[in-house]
Design a protein around this motif. Structure first.
Motif, PDB file in Angstrom:
ATOM      1  N   GLN A 155     -12.530   4.370  -0.881  1.00 47.18           N
ATOM      2  CA  GLN A 155     -12.028   3.572  -1.790  1.00 47.18           C
ATOM      3  C   GLN A 155     -10.859   3.697  -3.449  1.00 47.18           C
ATOM      4  O   GLN A 155     -10.096   3.010  -3.257  1.00 47.18           O
ATOM      5  CB  GLN A 155     -12.321   2.336  -1.841  1.00 47.18           C
ATOM      6  CG  GLN A 155     -12.271   0.630  -2.780  1.00 47.18           C
ATOM      7  CD  GLN A 155     -13.279   0.138  -2.440  1.00 47.18           C
ATOM      8  OE1 GLN A 155     -14.089   0.078  -1.329  1.00 47.18           O
ATOM      9  NE2 GLN A 155     -13.697  -1.386  -3.398  1.00 47.18           N
ATOM     10  N   GLY A 164      -1.951  -4.073  -0.514  1.00 47.21           N
ATOM     11  CA  GLY A 164      -3.016  -3.150  -1.296  1.00 47.21           C
ATOM     12  C   GLY A 164      -3.685  -3.936  -2.816  1.00 47.21           C
ATOM     13  O   GLY A 164      -2.537  -4.708  -2.747  1.00 47.21           O
ATOM     14  N   THR A 165      -5.137  -4.572  -2.579  1.00 47.80           N
ATOM     15  CA  THR A 165      -5.608  -5.369  -3.528  1.00 47.80           C
ATOM     16  C   THR A 165      -5.939  -4.188  -5.003  1.00 47.80           C
ATOM     17  O   THR A 165      -5.784  -3.466  -4.615  1.00 47.80           O
ATOM     18  CB  THR A 165      -7.204  -6.049  -3.022  1.00 47.80           C
ATOM     19  OG1 THR A 165      -7.603  -4.285  -2.755  1.00 47.80           O
ATOM     20  CG2 THR A 165      -7.384  -6.144  -1.116  1.00 47.80           C
ATOM     21  N   SER A 166      -6.298  -4.591  -5.218  1.00 46.55           N
ATOM     22  CA  SER A 166      -6.150  -4.620  -7.193  1.00 46.55           C
ATOM     23  C   SER A 166      -6.905  -5.247  -7.997  1.00 46.55           C
ATOM     24  O   SER A 166      -6.892  -6.845  -7.265  1.00 46.55           O
ATOM     25  CB  SER A 166      -4.869  -3.917  -7.780  1.00 46.55           C
ATOM     26  OG  SER A 166      -3.996  -5.693  -8.630  1.00 46.55           O
ATOM     27  N   GLY A 187      -7.787   3.250  -2.417  1.00 44.44           N
ATOM     28  CA  GLY A 187      -8.148   1.399  -2.106  1.00 44.44           C
ATOM     29  C   GLY A 187      -9.151   0.741  -1.661  1.00 44.44           C
ATOM     30  O   GLY A 187      -9.240   1.759  -0.180  1.00 44.44           O
ATOM     31  N   GLU A 188      -8.923  -0.675  -0.770  1.00 38.62           N
ATOM     32  CA  GLU A 188      -9.811  -1.500   0.092  1.00 38.62           C
ATOM     33  C   GLU A 188      -9.098  -1.551   1.315  1.00 38.62           C
ATOM     34  O   GLU A 188      -9.653  -2.027   2.287  1.00 38.62           O
ATOM     35  CB  GLU A 188     -10.180  -2.924  -0.222  1.00 38.62           C
ATOM     36  CG  GLU A 188     -10.612  -2.222  -1.961  1.00 38.62           C
ATOM     37  CD  GLU A 188     -10.768  -4.188  -2.062  1.00 38.62           C
ATOM     38  OE1 GLU A 188     -10.856  -4.821  -1.520  1.00 38.62           O
ATOM     39  OE2 GLU A 188     -10.542  -4.154  -3.750  1.00 38.62           O
ATOM     40  N   ALA A 210       0.677  -0.854   0.093  1.00 36.95           N
ATOM     41  CA  ALA A 210       0.035   0.048   0.368  1.00 36.95           C
ATOM     42  C   ALA A 210       1.198   1.062   0.235  1.00 36.95           C
ATOM     43  O   ALA A 210       0.222   2.052  -0.592  1.00 36.95           O
ATOM     44  CB  ALA A 210      -0.697  -0.734   1.019  1.00 36.95           C
TER      45      ALA A 210
END
Length: 290
Positions: A242, A127-129, A246-247, A4
């Motif tokens: 978000q 960090g999600t994508s 990000g989430e 992140a």
């Protein structure tokens, strides 16, 4: 982006500050909590069933050593940090302490190690994508990182508030998500872009801008550190998005292992409900970042 804020804590002696904070506040009472608490990301009424893990041979969490205060080597040479303590609590909640391990690799080795079966999960500031979700599974987020304003006390005077920023210049780093977020959330503020974080913080300290808008964690450490020399303070208000931020931080594991993903989500929910997730947060962020 996998991490992140991969390099965000490698400035202004934050590692030594983290050690000071953790050592200086060995116990944070429940009475000291409140505004500094970790925002709740789980509904206390929610139920996530604990899957049967009796067939699990071992659960190896992969992390790194260069991401303080989440994971680092402490003064005794041991792996430590928020993530390390969180792993211990997850394993204790799942009653699989004897099967749990946490291993440190380099950042570049994280994904290959998980894909190659050298570990079952990654906890390293993820960090999600959309691209990563096609390749891996993710737990629910256990922490979200806010954007914050830090203001120059002398420039702002007694009106240390977002309303007090009207008509005053606000620094941000050019080309970053925080610059875009500032313009989207506060279009009437006078945004002043800087080429780097160092330049922005130098201008803030000198009073060239009334405030700066950036990562809340970074600003919380900087305002409390010696480089700021008491010039500045965080303004009330933590901002989440978000779209821009990000989430949040989550735990990654291989797709197809839905039982493990559900088990981690179950543990995170229980840790949140019982207050133990908040206790770990306050251990490493006693002053709060929200």
């Amino acid at each position: 982006m996998l991490r992140a804020f991969r390099a965000s804590l490698k400035f202004y002696g934050i590692f030594s500050l983290c050690v000071f904070l953790v050592a200086g506040f060995p116990a944070v009472s429940r009475a000291a909590e409140g505004a500094n608490d970790l925002p709740l990301l789980f509904d206390a009424r929610e139920r996530i069933a604990k899957p049967d893990l009796s067939g699990l041979a071992r659960l190896r969490f992969l992390t790194t050593v260069d991401f303080p205060p989440f994971n680092f080597i402490d003064q005794s040479g041991k792996l430590a940090g928020f993530h390390v303590d969180l792993v211990r609590e997850i394993c204790r909640e799942l009653e699989i302490d004897a099967k749990c391990q946490i291993q440190a690799v380099t950042f570049a080795e994280l994904l290959p190690a998980l894909e190659g079966g050298q570990g079952e999960a990654i906890i390293a500031g993820i960090g999600t994508s959309a691209e990563l979700r096609q390749r891996f599974a993710f737990s629910r987020a256990f922490m979200k990182l806010p954007a914050r304003f830090a203001a120059n006390r002398q420039v702002m005077g007694s009106n240390l508030s977002v309303a007090g920023l009207a008509g005053k210049p606000v620094g941000t780093v050019s080309g970053t998500t925080h610059e875009a977020m500032l313009k989207a959330f506060f279009p009437k503020l006078d945004a002043r872009p800087f080429p780097s974080r160092d330049a922005m913080l130098a201008a803030l300290k000198q009073g060239g801008v009334a405030a700066a808008f950036s990562d809340g964690m970074q600003l919380s450490f900087w305002t409390a550190g010696s480089d700021a020399a008491g010039c500045c303070a965080l303004i009330d208000g933590a901002y989440f998005s978000q779209r821009f931020l990000g989430e949040g931080l989550a735990i990654m594991n291989r797709r197809g292992d839905s039982a493990l993903t559900q088990a981690i989500d179950h543990a995170l929910l229980e840790l949140s409900r019982k207050g133990r997730l908040n206790e770990i947060y306050l251990r490493y962020f006693p002053a709060g970042i929200y």
